[in-house]
Structure formats: structure tokens, C-alpha cells
Design an enzyme around this catalytic site. Structure first.
Site, PDB file in Angstrom:
ATOM      1  N   GLU A 236       0.594  -1.008  -0.140  1.00 45.72           N
ATOM      2  CA  GLU A 236      -0.033  -0.068  -0.498  1.00 45.72           C
ATOM      3  C   GLU A 236       0.784   1.265   0.058  1.00 45.72           C
ATOM      4  O   GLU A 236       0.396   2.346  -0.905  1.00 45.72           O
ATOM      5  CB  GLU A 236      -0.952   0.407   1.115  1.00 45.72           C
ATOM      6  CG  GLU A 236      -1.757   1.096   1.247  1.00 45.72           C
ATOM      7  CD  GLU A 236      -3.502   0.183   1.797  1.00 45.72           C
ATOM      8  OE1 GLU A 236      -3.842  -0.366   1.824  1.00 45.72           O
ATOM      9  OE2 GLU A 236      -3.808   1.459   2.652  1.00 45.72           O
ATOM     10  N   ARG A 262      -3.220  31.316 -20.182  1.00 49.09           N
ATOM     11  CA  ARG A 262      -3.275  32.391 -19.405  1.00 49.09           C
ATOM     12  C   ARG A 262      -2.524  33.742 -19.169  1.00 49.09           C
ATOM     13  O   ARG A 262      -1.665  33.234 -18.829  1.00 49.09           O
ATOM     14  CB  ARG A 262      -3.238  32.379 -17.488  1.00 49.09           C
ATOM     15  CG  ARG A 262      -3.868  33.395 -16.171  1.00 49.09           C
ATOM     16  CD  ARG A 262      -5.902  33.743 -16.615  1.00 49.09           C
ATOM     17  NE  ARG A 262      -6.080  34.318 -15.755  1.00 49.09           N
ATOM     18  CZ  ARG A 262      -7.050  35.189 -15.815  1.00 49.09           C
ATOM     19  NH1 ARG A 262      -8.354  34.988 -17.352  1.00 49.09           N
ATOM     20  NH2 ARG A 262      -7.800  35.704 -14.946  1.00 49.09           N
TER      21      ARG A 262
END
Length: 373
Positions: A236, A262
Site C-alpha cells: 500500500e 492564461r
């Protein structure tokens, strides 16, 4: 050292990234529908032995593909649910389960026909997993489970649980035992709840009231549960967190594209060093975390302990993921906090990564211990 990938591994990376990017989100599909897609893509059994329905891959190849999953799929709740199923439920069964239980359960988990869950956390036993109050007492050829587990990911949908309970409270962590428990066992009930992070991963409280579990469903041997849980954490803390590398890479790509397009005060905001340098630093953080994670996986594949490597990789990946997501919210401005096109939910999902599978503080403790402190 060769940093290249063999063609099959690269093909899997490209395939999973492309497939996951095309899946509908949870507003357009049920969990079971998406679960079967994960199964068909081979994600739910990627590290499960091939003779038990999986693909039999080791740590490094698995981590690589799970990074592709996180890179392609923007639903980190689904990513987390799938990988918790694989690493915290399927892998303990694959590595420590009874042969008959493995043959029955693992093909169903690997295919996506079944959903798996891990039940260890309790209200008073989070980081201190030796403080479990759930008990299991031997009764002939069965064990009887009693207790309550909290924050069980996948619980509302799960068909099978890996459950940890105390079989001998006087022995602390040496008295913890792992069990494979079917959803339909009498006395098992689930109370779902909502959460603000990883919201598309179902979660709930699981209650065991006199649940009779066959002794053949013990993982390993009685008293080995704490060691089995830590063994599952190797998977994990490396391969699941590889998906967070994918998330960070996906968000950085979006930040770069936004910074190019942008325009403010007559030029692209990416021409400002406040933006470009921040992106460059975060890029370096992600690359460094990836190398730490790959080294940990490489050592695990060689059969080495790698405790400090695993802890350090988990720490580096989770904290880099948080910083990348936080920057993405800022640099995207108003778009970043909008529902739909925004990324504020990605920040919440990344923040969760510093808590589950062992908090950042616990990883620091592990590294310090390995250093002799």
C-alpha cells in the site's frame, strides 16, 4: 542503473492511462460498473498470482501501472477504493491465506466480481493498531468475532473483508490475528457514512456481533496478524501511493497548460518567475519522490526489508501530492475552486494521503528508527 522500461511494462502504462482517462465519472456510472472496468483493465489483480486470477507482477511493475491509473483517472476516490481492495485485502489473502480460501476468493476479487475491504481501524486504534478492542475467541473449528471497526473503505459495497482482531489481548501485537470474513456471515452489519475526502470511495463502520468464522479463514497463523498487516502496508505504501504520483503529474500538466494560456498584464502568467519557478520546484519534488518510490519497490522485489525506503517514499509522495494540489488551486484562481472544472477536491484527496496507511509522523518515526534513533 537502467531507468528504461521493458516494452510490456510501457505498453501497460500507456494502455491504463488511456483507458482510465476515458471512463465516466461517478455521476454517470455506478461503483459496480466502474469496478468491472477496473477488473477488465487488470487493475484489481495486477499483483495477484496469475494462477489465482491476477497478473503476478512485482512491486516495481505494479507501481508503474498504478501511476498510470492515477495519471489517467481524475477520480481519486475510485483509484483509492480499487487499490485498497487490491493491496489491503487481496494481497494479504494471496500471501497468507489458506489454499482453498485463496482459490475461492482471489479470482472473484481480481476480476471485479467481488469488492474487498480491509477492517483494522477502530475509534481508539488508528496509528496504534495494537490497541484493538475487537476480539476473536476460538470455538471448536471456528472463531467468534465481536467488535466495531471504523473508517472501513469499500465497506458498504464489500463482499469480503480482511479483519484484524485480538485473539490474546495480553500479548499486545503478538495477540492480533487476521481473518477473511464473508459479507453474508450472520452478525455482520455495515453503517455507511459520508466523508469530505475521497468521497467516491464508499466507507462505513462495520460491526461484528458473534460472527462465526471458520478457522480455515485465519490468515497465516493465530497471532501473526500484526506482521501480516505490516506486510500488506509494503504494497500500500508503495504501489497505492504511485497513483498519487500520477495525480501530481496530471495536475502539474494542467498547471503548465494554464500558465501558458492564461494572460494577465499583456503576457502569459508562466512568464512570471513566481509561477514558472514554483512549477519547476514542484516538478523536481515529484521526480525525486518517484525515484524514492522506485528504489523502495526495487529493494522489495529483491526481497530486502527496505523499511526506511518504504516510509521515506510514502512520506515524500504524499507531501509532494499535497503541495502540487495546493499550488494548482492557487494558480488556477477562480477556476480552481469551482465545482466541476475546479481542483479543490483534488487537494482534499491529496491531504488524505498524509493520514491513511500511516500518518506522515509515523513514517518519520519509522525512518528515525531505521537510523538508530
Amino acid at each position: 542503473m537502467d531507468f528504461g522500461w521493458h516494452p510490456a511494462a510501457q505498453a501497460d502504462f500507456d494502455r491504463v492511462r488511456a483507458e482510465a482517462a476515458g471512463w465516466p465519472d461517478r455521476t454517470g456510472a455506478s461503483l459496480r460498473e466502474l469496478w468491472r472496468r477496473c477488473g477488465d483493465a487488470g487493475l484489481l489483480g495486477y499483483s495477484v498470482p496469475a494462477d489465482l486470477g491476477g497478473s503476478g507482477h512485482g512491486f516495481l511493475d505494479t507501481a508503474r501501472v498504478m501511476e498510470a491509473f492515477g495519471r489517467g483517472c481524475p477520480d481519486m476516490g475510485l483509484v483509492f477504493a480499487s487499490l485498497a481492495h487490491l493491496f489491503a485485502c487481496a494481497m494479504p489473502i494471496a500471501e497468507h491465506g489458506d489454499e482453498r480460501v485463496r482459490a475461492r476468493v482471489l479470482p472473484l476479487l481480481a476480476s471485479g466480481e467481488w469488492v474487498g475491504a480491509n477492517a483494522i481501524t477502530e475509534e481508539d486504534a488508528g496509528s496504534d493498531v495494537t490497541a484493538l478492542r475487537a476480539t476473536a475467541r476460538a470455538d471448536g473449528d471456528h472463531y467468534v468475532l465481536d467488535g466495531v471497526k471504523s473508517f472501513v473503505s469499500n465497506a458498504p459495497e464489500a463482499d469480503v473483508f480482511v479483519v484484524y482482531a485480538s485473539t490474546d489481548p495480553g500479548f499486545g501485537h503478538l495477540g492480533v490475528t487476521g481473518f477473511v470474513v464473508r459479507r453474508d456471515v450472520p452478525g455482520l452489519s455495515v453503517r455507511p457514512f459520508e466523508k469530505a475526502v475521497l468521497g467516491t470511495c464508499p466507507a462505513g463502520e462495520v460491526r461484528f456481533e458473534g460472527c462465526r468464522v471458520p478457522a480455515s479463514h485465519v490468515l497465516g497463523v493465530p497471532g501473526q496478524g500484526a506482521a501480516i498487516f505490516q506486510s500488506s502496508m509494503r504494497w500500500e505504501r508503495t504501489c497505492l501511493f504511485a497513483a498519487y504520483l500520477g495525480q501530481a503529474g496530471r495536475l502539474l500538466e494542467r498547471c503548465v497548460a494554464h500558465a501558458r494560456q492564461r494572460r494577465q498584464f499583456g503576457r502569459a502568467i508562466g512568464r512570471n518567475q513566481a509561477v514558472s519557478h514554483a512549477i519547476a520546484r514542484l516538478h523536481g519534488r515529484v521526480e525525486a519522490a518517484r525515484l524514492l518510490l522506485w528504489r523502495a519497490c526495487w529493494r522489495l522485489d529483491r526481497g530486502e526489508r527496505a523499511g526506511a525506503d518504504v516510509a521515506g517514499a510514502k512520506l515524500a509522495v504524499s507531501e509532494a501530492a499535497v503541495d502540487v494540489a495546493a499550488f494548482a488551486v492557487r494558480v488556477l484562481g477562480g477556476t480552481g475552486v469551482r465545482v466541476g472544472p475546479g481542483v479543490a477536491h483534488e487537494l482534499l484527496d491529496a491531504l488524505a494521503a498524509t493520514t491513511f496507511s500511516g500518518t506522515s509522523e509515523m513514517q518519520l518515526e519509522q525512518v528515525a528508527k531505521e537510523l538508530g534513533l
